[in-house]
Design a protein around this motif. Structure first.
Motif, short mmCIF file in Angstrom:
data_model
loop_
_atom_site.label_atom_id
_atom_site.label_comp_id
_atom_site.label_asym_id
_atom_site.label_seq_id
_atom_site.Cartn_x
_atom_site.Cartn_y
_atom_site.Cartn_z
N VAL A 62 0.86 -1.19 0.00
CA VAL A 62 0.00 0.00 0.00
C VAL A 62 0.89 1.23 0.00
CG1 VAL A 62 -1.66 1.34 1.33
CG2 VAL A 62 -1.95 -1.13 1.10
N ARG A 63 0.64 2.13 -0.93
CA ARG A 63 1.50 3.31 -1.11
C ARG A 63 0.65 4.48 -1.59
NH1 ARG A 63 1.74 4.03 -6.45
NH2 ARG A 63 1.59 2.25 -7.89
N PRO A 64 1.22 5.69 -1.55
CA PRO A 64 0.49 6.84 -2.10
C PRO A 64 0.26 6.68 -3.61
CG PRO A 64 2.26 7.58 -0.67
CD PRO A 64 2.46 6.11 -0.87
N TYR A 68 -7.06 4.87 -10.51
CA TYR A 68 -7.57 4.92 -9.13
C TYR A 68 -9.04 5.33 -9.08
CZ TYR A 68 -7.82 6.41 -4.21
OH TYR A 68 -8.17 6.56 -2.90
N LEU A 69 -9.46 6.19 -9.98
CA LEU A 69 -10.79 6.80 -9.92
C LEU A 69 -11.93 5.77 -9.92
CD1 LEU A 69 -12.12 9.57 -9.69
CD2 LEU A 69 -12.23 9.64 -12.19
N PRO A 70 -11.90 4.71 -10.75
CA PRO A 70 -13.02 3.75 -10.69
C PRO A 70 -13.21 3.12 -9.32
CG PRO A 70 -11.73 3.43 -12.69
CD PRO A 70 -10.96 4.40 -11.84
N ALA A 93 -4.03 9.95 -0.83
CA ALA A 93 -4.78 8.80 -1.36
C ALA A 93 -3.82 7.62 -1.44
CB ALA A 93 -5.36 9.12 -2.73
N PHE A 94 -4.26 6.46 -0.93
CA PHE A 94 -3.39 5.29 -0.84
C PHE A 94 -4.07 4.09 -1.49
CE2 PHE A 94 -2.47 8.17 2.57
CZ PHE A 94 -1.09 8.19 2.65
N ALA A 95 -3.26 3.25 -2.11
CA ALA A 95 -3.83 2.09 -2.78
C ALA A 95 -2.82 0.96 -2.87
CB ALA A 95 -4.31 2.46 -4.19
N ARG A 96 -3.35 -0.22 -3.02
CA ARG A 96 -2.57 -1.38 -3.43
C ARG A 96 -3.05 -1.76 -4.83
NH1 ARG A 96 -1.21 -7.13 -0.43
NH2 ARG A 96 -0.88 -8.36 -2.34
N ASP A 103 -3.22 -3.41 -13.29
CA ASP A 103 -3.80 -2.08 -13.47
C ASP A 103 -4.99 -1.83 -12.55
OD1 ASP A 103 -2.04 -1.26 -15.42
OD2 ASP A 103 -3.24 -2.09 -17.06
N GLU A 104 -5.27 -2.76 -11.65
CA GLU A 104 -6.48 -2.67 -10.86
C GLU A 104 -6.17 -2.38 -9.40
OE1 GLU A 104 -10.70 -4.74 -11.40
OE2 GLU A 104 -9.05 -6.14 -11.10
N VAL A 105 -6.99 -1.52 -8.79
CA VAL A 105 -6.89 -1.23 -7.37
C VAL A 105 -7.62 -2.32 -6.60
CG1 VAL A 105 -7.57 0.37 -5.54
CG2 VAL A 105 -6.72 1.25 -7.72
N VAL A 106 -6.93 -2.96 -5.65
CA VAL A 106 -7.58 -3.98 -4.82
C VAL A 106 -7.83 -3.47 -3.39
CG1 VAL A 106 -6.74 -5.91 -6.19
CG2 VAL A 106 -5.37 -5.08 -4.25
N PHE A 107 -7.15 -2.41 -3.00
CA PHE A 107 -7.41 -1.75 -1.73
C PHE A 107 -7.19 -0.26 -1.92
CE2 PHE A 107 -5.65 0.54 1.89
CZ PHE A 107 -6.63 0.34 2.84
N LYS A 108 -8.03 0.55 -1.26
CA LYS A 108 -7.84 1.98 -1.28
C LYS A 108 -8.30 2.59 0.05
CE LYS A 108 -10.67 5.03 -2.67
NZ LYS A 108 -11.29 5.35 -1.36
N ALA A 109 -7.73 3.72 0.37
CA ALA A 109 -8.17 4.53 1.51
C ALA A 109 -7.57 5.91 1.35
CB ALA A 109 -7.73 3.92 2.84
N GLU A 110 -8.13 6.87 2.03
CA GLU A 110 -7.66 8.25 1.94
C GLU A 110 -7.59 8.88 3.32
OE1 GLU A 110 -10.13 8.28 -2.21
OE2 GLU A 110 -10.94 9.29 -0.42
#
Length: 277
Positions: A139-141, A150-152, A188-191, A195-202
């Motif tokens: 998980v990183r910025p 990230y937007l979807p 904004a953070f994601a794994r 090409d797909e986000v499987v985890f996100k948080a802000e």
């Protein structure tokens, strides 16, 4: 019945007193404190107004995209509701400590259109320091050039959590700009897997003392594997490195999320409530 004088609009002359008042409740006031620290109390720069009731700021309320009662007895909340009613509803929600939001909504409900949803019990949770579980190292910025990837995930999270598509009448320009702002600020953070986000948080709000985590989401295909727990822990670790307390609020009925946050080390300090329009 004793009533306080009508709610008063504050300006930058009141900034030191307002900052001191918000510092007395830094976790619950994080959303508003972060804005005031950056923009002061000028309504144009702040994107809203701060109202007071009482001679010593006994009551405080922010009115902008959200209506946020911050402190006050029933008489102060009635004054804020009166002012909000006269102005007409421009906010998308009323949110804050449940003991403030729900009485204020009692005053507003007969005059405003019916709420789309009332979330009366949302535990406000806090963690000072490092998480109790190992953070996900992947998980990183999110980088600005990854916004379209990230937007979807951000849209899916918002739609699932709030119950409406955030793109609205403008085709998503406003929501995209808000997400881009968070990405540009490194909040904004994601794994990513491919090409797909499987985890996100802000970190939706960041004051000098507290960071409020929001928008936690795991792709449906990989839920149940602990990505939400380790991913949120990674954001907590970031905030700890910034010397900020981590906070979030969650719907009481979301037992899976509450259990995850407890494992990370969060404890409940209060309850929020949200009135959604």
């Amino acid at each position: 019945m004793l009533r306080v004088a009508g709610a008063r609009l504050l300006d930058d002359r009141d900034r030191p007193a307002v900052r001191a008042a918000l510092d007395s409740d830094p976790v619950a006031a994080c959303m508003v404190a972060a804005r005031i620290e950056l923009a002061g109390l000028d309504p144009w720069r702040l994107g809203g107004e701060v109202w007071s009731a009482g001679s010593r700021l006994d009551g405080l309320c922010f009115s902008g995209a959200n209506l946020v009662p911050l402190r006050g007895e029933r008489s102060a909340l009635r004054s804020f509701a009166d002012r909000a009613r006269r102005h007409g509803r421009a906010c998308s929600s009323v949110v804050g400590r449940a003991e403030l939001v729900l009485p204020m909504w009692d005053e507003l409900a007969p005059h405003w259109a019916p709420a789309r949803e009332v979330r009366a019990d949302q535990p406000l949770m806090v963690l000072a320091g490092h998480p109790a579980v190992t953070p996900d190292p992947l998980v990183r910025p999110v980088r600005p050039d990854e916004l379209d990837r990230y937007l979807p995930a951000a849209i899916a999270m918002f739609t699932e959590e709030v119950g409406v598509d955030p793109r609205g009448a403008d085709g998503g320009a406003g929501y995209r700009a808000r997400v881009a702002e968070l990405v540009g600020a490194g909040r904004a953070f994601a794994r990513f897997e491919g090409d797909e986000v499987v985890f996100k948080a802000e970190i939706g709000a960041l004051s000098g003392r507290v960071g409020q985590i929001q928008g936690v989401w795991v792709h449906p295909a990989v839920r149940g594997r602990g990505l939400g727990t380790s991913g949120t822990a990674a954001v907590v670790a970031r905030l700890a490195a910034m010397n900020r307390v981590s906070s979030l609020y969650v719907n009481a009925y979301n037992h899976v999320a509450r259990s995850s946050y407890t494992r990370i080390g969060f404890t409940q300090i209060a309850s929020f409530a949200t009135i959604l329009f």
